[in-house]
Motif scaffolding. Structure first.
Motif, mmCIF file in Angstrom:
data_model
loop_
_atom_site.group_PDB
_atom_site.id
_atom_site.type_symbol
_atom_site.label_atom_id
_atom_site.label_comp_id
_atom_site.label_asym_id
_atom_site.label_seq_id
_atom_site.Cartn_x
_atom_site.Cartn_y
_atom_site.Cartn_z
ATOM 1 N N ILE A 118 -3.882 5.085 -4.803
ATOM 2 C CA ILE A 118 -3.623 3.804 -4.799
ATOM 3 C C ILE A 118 -1.981 3.743 -4.577
ATOM 4 N N GLU A 119 -1.488 3.138 -3.544
ATOM 5 C CA GLU A 119 0.074 3.001 -3.388
ATOM 6 C C GLU A 119 0.407 1.619 -3.505
ATOM 7 N N LEU A 120 1.666 1.082 -3.904
ATOM 8 C CA LEU A 120 2.075 -0.051 -3.986
ATOM 9 C C LEU A 120 3.282 -0.298 -4.500
ATOM 10 N N GLY A 121 3.876 -1.562 -4.285
ATOM 11 C CA GLY A 121 5.356 -1.882 -4.613
ATOM 12 C C GLY A 121 6.450 -1.244 -3.661
ATOM 13 N N GLY A 122 7.607 -1.863 -3.738
ATOM 14 C CA GLY A 122 8.635 -1.390 -3.079
ATOM 15 C C GLY A 122 8.916 -2.543 -1.758
ATOM 16 N N GLU A 123 10.175 -2.280 -1.132
ATOM 17 C CA GLU A 123 10.541 -3.199 -0.332
ATOM 18 C C GLU A 123 9.908 -2.983 1.169
#
Length: 370
Positions: A118-123
């Motif tokens: 699971i990947e998340l976050g950042g601009e």
């Protein structure tokens, strides 16, 4: 759905790493399933599903996620629980730097093997419409774990499909594999089809490459289409790749990628055999699998449960207000109709109404009177 032990014993096929064999013909010699999956989802819709948000704005929540690996892992756990709880998978104990997002957290199986993330976050996690997203991924082993859980392809993958739909999910990649376990459709036949133009698309012949084992027994692979194109078909001698130099097992595996021009429909999770056949009509031997799929009831069940849950969570208080301020059933119906659209959702069928318990309950007496 596992291959019959008798079939495996008779064909000399290895029992491991068979991918996700969800649909098969009566003889058990032809199976179709999902062997890789990734999608982007509306992160905050997923967090709302598990009641994780508490009045924070989306920007405040994103900044909190970005602030530390612990925060990111906590948020990823909520996403994981929404999509994958109860399937025999676990979330790793720590987050690390992501490939596409600021953070990623590995998904592991009971043997502690990497099976997804699971990947998340950042601009860079925003869509063009401003939606903050997370990315979920399952490898072939992860798909196999999902395939082994509970009962029936429809139950497992249609639940995931319904949850993706509830969170504005968009499939970014899916691999669909068809396994010919006894070699009725060998690699040389796929080569002939290519030479005869059977894989041509609108008069254009896709690129092809053969990786030849020069009859060493290690297995040949035929690639049709570019690796970075919207679709690529790989035909390879799977049994020989697994170490059985005399195995007849051949796998037809199509990799579909989302592009700016073309979305991957969520229904590929409902019926991968028909989707593979639609992309490559020359693979018409898949009809013996696709025509045997009876998943309407499970599809409807997964969909109405999702729709009812969202109706209650998002508009339950509003419906309670309307109901309490209408003096009778006719006035309530009239007010509700002012809020409806003339169109019906794509999942709405006669089966849906029959399986939605509240609707079926109010309709049953009427049928009895008639």
């Amino acid at each position: 759905m596992a291959v019959d032990r008798a079939v495996l014993a008779g064909s000399g096929l290895p029992s491991s790493n068979r991918g996700v064999s969800e649909f098969r013909n009566e003889a058990g010699t032809l199976t179709v399933g999902i062997d890789w999956f990734s999608a982007s989802v509306d992160l905050f819709a997923a967090l709302r599903e598990v009641d994780f948000t508490d009045g924070e704005t989306q920007e405040e929540m994103r900044q909190w996620i970005d602030a530390s690996a612990d925060n990111a892992r906590t948020a990823a756990l909520q996403v994981f629980c929404w999509f994958f709880a109860g399937l025999g998978l676990e979330l790793d104990v720590a987050a690390s730097g992501g490939r596409f997002y600021l953070w990623r957290v590995k998904i592991i199986n009971a043997a502690k093997e990497f099976v997804g993330m699971i990947e998340l976050g950042g601009e860079e996690c925003r869509r063009a419409d401003g939606t903050y997203t997370a990315r979920i991924e399952l490898t072939g082993t992860g798909c196999k774990t999902v395939g082994a859980a509970r009962c029936g392809h429809a139950k497992r993958w249609l639940e995931l499909r319904a949850k993706l739909e509830s969170c504005a999910g968009r499939i970014t990649r899916v691999d669909v594999c068809a396994d010919d376990l006894i070699g009725d459709y060998p690699l040389r036949l796929a080569q002939k089809w290519y030479a005869d133009g059977e894989f041509n698309n609108r008069g254009q012949r896709p690129k092809a490459q053969l990786v030849d084992d020069y009859d060493s027994g290690d297995g040949k692979t035929l690639y049709i289409g570019g690796k970075k194109s919207e679709k690529q078909l790989r035909v390879y001698e799977k049994g020989r790749e697994q170490g059985d130099k005399n195995s007849p097992w051949v796998r037809y595996e199509a990799q579909f990628r989302k592009s700016d021009r073309k979305e991957i429909p969520l229904d590929v999770l409902r019926d991968p055999a028909s989707y593979l056949l639609g992309a490559y009509p020359v693979l018409n031997f898949l009809h013996c699998v696709a025509t045997r799929i009876d998943i309407t009831k499970a599809a409807v069940e997964a969909t109405w449960k999702s729709a009812r849950r969202h109706l209650r969570r998002q508009y339950g208080a509003t419906l309670a207000f309307i109901s309490r301020n209408c003096p009778d059933a006719e006035s309530l119906k009239a007010v509700i109709e002012t809020c409806t659209s003339p169109k019906l959702p794509r999942w709405a069928t006669g089966d849906t109404a029959a399986l939605w318990p509240e609707i079926a309950g109010v309709n049953q007496p009427q049928r009895g009177i008639a």
